[in-house]
Scaffold this motif. Structure first.
Motif, mmCIF file in Angstrom:
data_model
loop_
_atom_site.group_PDB
_atom_site.id
_atom_site.type_symbol
_atom_site.label_atom_id
_atom_site.label_comp_id
_atom_site.label_asym_id
_atom_site.label_seq_id
_atom_site.Cartn_x
_atom_site.Cartn_y
_atom_site.Cartn_z
ATOM 1 N N GLN A 129 4.198 -0.621 -3.487
ATOM 2 C CA GLN A 129 4.040 0.801 -3.203
ATOM 3 C C GLN A 129 4.353 1.637 -4.439
ATOM 4 O O GLN A 129 3.649 2.596 -4.741
ATOM 5 C CB GLN A 129 4.956 1.202 -2.050
ATOM 6 N N ASP A 170 1.425 1.410 -6.782
ATOM 7 C CA ASP A 170 0.326 2.249 -6.302
ATOM 8 C C ASP A 170 0.606 3.722 -6.572
ATOM 9 O O ASP A 170 -0.281 4.463 -6.985
ATOM 10 C CB ASP A 170 0.099 2.046 -4.800
ATOM 11 N N ASP A 171 1.845 4.138 -6.337
ATOM 12 C CA ASP A 171 2.214 5.535 -6.564
ATOM 13 C C ASP A 171 2.087 5.908 -8.034
ATOM 14 O O ASP A 171 1.724 7.026 -8.376
ATOM 15 C CB ASP A 171 3.647 5.802 -6.094
ATOM 16 N N ARG A 215 -0.948 12.724 -10.727
ATOM 17 C CA ARG A 215 -0.060 13.767 -10.209
ATOM 18 C C ARG A 215 -0.647 15.129 -10.507
ATOM 19 O O ARG A 215 -1.301 15.333 -11.525
ATOM 20 C CB ARG A 215 1.322 13.668 -10.871
#
Length: 96
Positions: free
Chosen positions: A65, A68-69, A74
């Motif tokens: 995770q 992936d983040d 952003r």
């Protein structure tokens, strides 16, 4: 020699506190993670135990995770209050 107790480092099942210690989180946070279905557990009678393998799976899931983040672009950071006010009538201006 391992006596087969649940406190040994070779135990296959851990209680909530032991599993939390291994993850570095509190007992309360462990219950939140379990309640959210993010971590597998088993019941033995009235006892709730966490398989060591489930801890490894959970950590692998967190790492995936995080990867992936990191790949998600952003949005730009918002300007600070000072930056937003720099062009306003309240901003300090130089003396003429």
């Amino acid at each position: 020699m391992d006596d087969g107790g649940s406190t040994g480092s070779t135990a296959l099942l851990l209680d909530i506190e032991e599993a939390g210690e291994r993850l570095g989180i509190s007992r309360s946070q462990m219950f939140r993670v379990l309640g959210a279905g993010q971590l597998r557990s088993v019941k033995i009678g009235r006892l709730r135990r966490i398989p060591v393998a489930a801890l490894r799976e959970y950590v692998a899931q967190l790492e995936a995770q995080a990867a992936d983040d990191a790949s998600i672009p952003r949005r730009p950071e918002r300007p600070t209050v000072a930056e937003r006010n720099s062009g306003s009538r309240f901003a300090k201006r130089g003396t003429p």
